[in-house]
Write a protein that holds these residues in place. Sequence first.
Motif, PDB file in Angstrom:
ATOM      1  N   GLU A  81       0.849  -1.447  -0.006  1.00 39.22           N
ATOM      2  CA  GLU A  81       0.063   0.291   0.085  1.00 39.22           C
ATOM      3  C   GLU A  81       0.769   1.260   0.185  1.00 39.22           C
ATOM      4  O   GLU A  81       0.239   2.391  -1.031  1.00 39.22           O
ATOM      5  CB  GLU A  81      -0.863  -0.173   1.491  1.00 39.22           C
ATOM      6  N   GLY A 133       2.307   1.787  -2.881  1.00 43.63           N
ATOM      7  CA  GLY A 133       1.708   2.409  -4.621  1.00 43.63           C
ATOM      8  C   GLY A 133       0.512   2.678  -3.835  1.00 43.63           C
ATOM      9  O   GLY A 133      -0.424   3.377  -4.661  1.00 43.63           O
ATOM     10  N   ARG A 134       1.329   4.440  -2.929  1.00 51.94           N
ATOM     11  CA  ARG A 134       0.126   5.214  -2.994  1.00 51.94           C
ATOM     12  C   ARG A 134      -1.259   4.888  -2.432  1.00 51.94           C
ATOM     13  O   ARG A 134      -1.397   6.328  -2.574  1.00 51.94           O
ATOM     14  CB  ARG A 134       0.891   6.852  -4.345  1.00 51.94           C
ATOM     15  N   ASN A 135      -1.288   3.867  -1.515  1.00 54.79           N
ATOM     16  CA  ASN A 135      -2.664   4.163  -0.771  1.00 54.79           C
ATOM     17  C   ASN A 135      -2.150   4.523  -0.032  1.00 54.79           C
ATOM     18  O   ASN A 135      -0.860   4.488   0.716  1.00 54.79           O
ATOM     19  CB  ASN A 135      -2.573   2.589  -0.963  1.00 54.79           C
ATOM     20  N   HIS A 136      -2.983   5.039   1.033  1.00 52.78           N
ATOM     21  CA  HIS A 136      -2.958   4.829   2.753  1.00 52.78           C
ATOM     22  C   HIS A 136      -2.981   4.323   4.118  1.00 52.78           C
ATOM     23  O   HIS A 136      -2.714   4.476   5.007  1.00 52.78           O
ATOM     24  CB  HIS A 136      -3.409   6.193   3.250  1.00 52.78           C
ATOM     25  N   ASP A 137      -3.687   3.233   3.349  1.00 43.17           N
ATOM     26  CA  ASP A 137      -3.200   1.947   4.583  1.00 43.17           C
ATOM     27  C   ASP A 137      -2.608   1.696   5.050  1.00 43.17           C
ATOM     28  O   ASP A 137      -2.077   0.156   4.308  1.00 43.17           O
ATOM     29  CB  ASP A 137      -4.591   1.103   3.764  1.00 43.17           C
ATOM     30  N   ARG A 188      -6.800  -5.637   1.151  1.00 45.25           N
ATOM     31  CA  ARG A 188      -6.486  -4.867  -0.234  1.00 45.25           C
ATOM     32  C   ARG A 188      -5.768  -5.650  -1.073  1.00 45.25           C
ATOM     33  O   ARG A 188      -5.849  -5.607  -3.013  1.00 45.25           O
ATOM     34  CB  ARG A 188      -6.765  -3.216  -0.360  1.00 45.25           C
ATOM     35  N   SER A 189      -4.465  -5.646  -1.039  1.00 45.64           N
ATOM     36  CA  SER A 189      -3.671  -6.334  -1.668  1.00 45.64           C
ATOM     37  C   SER A 189      -3.236  -8.063  -1.418  1.00 45.64           C
ATOM     38  O   SER A 189      -2.500  -8.687  -2.481  1.00 45.64           O
ATOM     39  CB  SER A 189      -2.294  -5.637  -1.233  1.00 45.64           C
ATOM     40  N   GLY A 245      -6.567  -1.878   3.341  1.00 43.09           N
ATOM     41  CA  GLY A 245      -4.964  -2.642   3.668  1.00 43.09           C
ATOM     42  C   GLY A 245      -4.472  -3.094   5.062  1.00 43.09           C
ATOM     43  O   GLY A 245      -5.042  -2.113   5.805  1.00 43.09           O
TER      44      GLY A 245
END
Length: 258
Positions: A89, A92-96, A162-163, A185
């Motif tokens: 995450e 991938g620049r996701n905040h989770d 999520r992943s 995530g």
Amino acid sequence: MLDVLERAAVEAGRAVIDVYNVGAEVRYKEDASPVTDADESAERIILRHLQGAFPGIPVVAEEAASAGLVPDIDGRAFFLVDPLDGTKEFVGRNHDFTVNIALIEQGAPTLGVVYAPALGILYAAERNRARKSVVSGQTDIGTPTVIGCRQRGDRIVALASRSHNSAETIAYLAEHGVTDYESVGSSLKFCLLAEGLADIYPRLSRTMEWDTAAGDAVLRAAGGETVTMDGNPLFYGKRNQTYDVDFANPHFVSRGRA
């Protein structure tokens, strides 16, 4: 003790965000899992705090363990540390993504801190009390509010990775008549259960103890539970396993109040 864990997590989270802001170079460990400078910097900070404040309590930390550095924990209380849960995450620049620290006593997580630095949210738990705080300026921990699991209603909301979602997880939800699920995530899934925003999180794919311990501590303190597929509480400190490596978890289900 919980104050030390919170300060360690927040300082480590600040180091994680520093790397996040400039972009992280991704490398891969022997097990093919990703690692970045953020993982390593955060772990160094957490170890400094824990070893300075509690020199008699061993620490099992993800990156050190990956390098073969595991202390003797036989019959002892110990810390479990994941300096950056949700590296995919993060990349991938996701905040989770979260910073996780837990104390394990007699196989159970009794204290835990989960900090989501990109969200500025800190969850903490001790015994039968779970709380949530807002962190401003990446350093200032606000006044905590007590959180708790909700009573399950007619509409059951599930959480899935999520992943790392799996066909087995989707099949489990369908088998139990659950069609409403959200993908989240990292260890935040445990915290959302603890906060009463969802009801169940089945995990039928690989996790390690440092992935789950802190979030599980928050969930248990909020009135929830994490059980293996045979219905027993998820146990921590698993060594010399016949069918898996040290500290690997079996499949499990986390849930709020029935």
